[in-house]
Design an enzyme around this catalytic site. Sequence first.
Site, short mmCIF file in Angstrom:
data_model
loop_
_atom_site.label_atom_id
_atom_site.label_comp_id
_atom_site.label_asym_id
_atom_site.label_seq_id
_atom_site.Cartn_x
_atom_site.Cartn_y
_atom_site.Cartn_z
N CYS A 92 0.85 -1.20 0.00
CA CYS A 92 0.00 0.00 0.00
C CYS A 92 0.88 1.24 0.00
O CYS A 92 1.50 1.53 -1.01
CB CYS A 92 -0.98 -0.01 1.15
SG CYS A 92 -0.27 -0.46 2.74
N CYS A 108 2.74 2.61 3.13
CA CYS A 108 3.36 2.90 4.43
C CYS A 108 4.51 3.86 4.24
O CYS A 108 5.33 3.70 3.34
CB CYS A 108 3.88 1.61 5.05
SG CYS A 108 2.59 0.40 5.28
FE FE Z 1 1.60 -0.21 3.57
#
Ligand code: FE
Length: 211
Positions: free
Chosen positions: A116, A118
């Site tokens: 994703c 982070c």
């Molecule tokens: Fe992530």
Amino acid sequence: MHDHHHPHDHDHDHNGSELSPVEARVRALESILVEKGYVEPAALDAIIDTYETRIGPRNGARVVARAWSDPAYAQRLREDATAAIAELGFSGRQGEHMVAVFNDRDTHHVVVCTLCSCYPWPVLGLPPVWYKSAPYRSRVVIDPRSVLAEFGTRVPADKTIRVCDSTAEIRYLVIPERPPGTEGWSEQQLAELVTRDSMIGTGLPRSPQAA
Ligand code: FE
């Protein structure tokens, strides 16, 4: 490699295009505010740019400059980056488990979150759009050298590129190599050379001549 445990509390954008519920709400709020004449889109863009490129990454730049100037600090950063970064007053959400990776003559590090987006907010601020994009996340793992070249960052062929994939908790901060020709520089001067992208690994610090 894509099935690591990943339970964290920020907006996931798994296909790189569809808006998350929070993003959709933000988008809807923005259009209402603009429609009613309460905010200027350009002003919003300026605020986001400020957090993306100006305020946020300046914290990380101070960490890097301290590490370049103070070998004892650099050592603490290697051993416990979360604590060493907190020494300078930077801590909080998405920065609870920091790991500092040091570039050297043999190794260049670049950071991604393949799942994703982070990103170490306390030291780098908001992630840039490309960091969250599906092409960056997938391609940098497969062919980091070509991706870095597209950023204008040419890593010598004899240098290993290590891709650091953020996991459930770990957030990486790249400590780039101190540019030559900066002997005797103050921490403040050194920090001016540290770009956001040099702390993600897609870029290098500015040269002293450019500063
Ligand atoms: Fe992530």
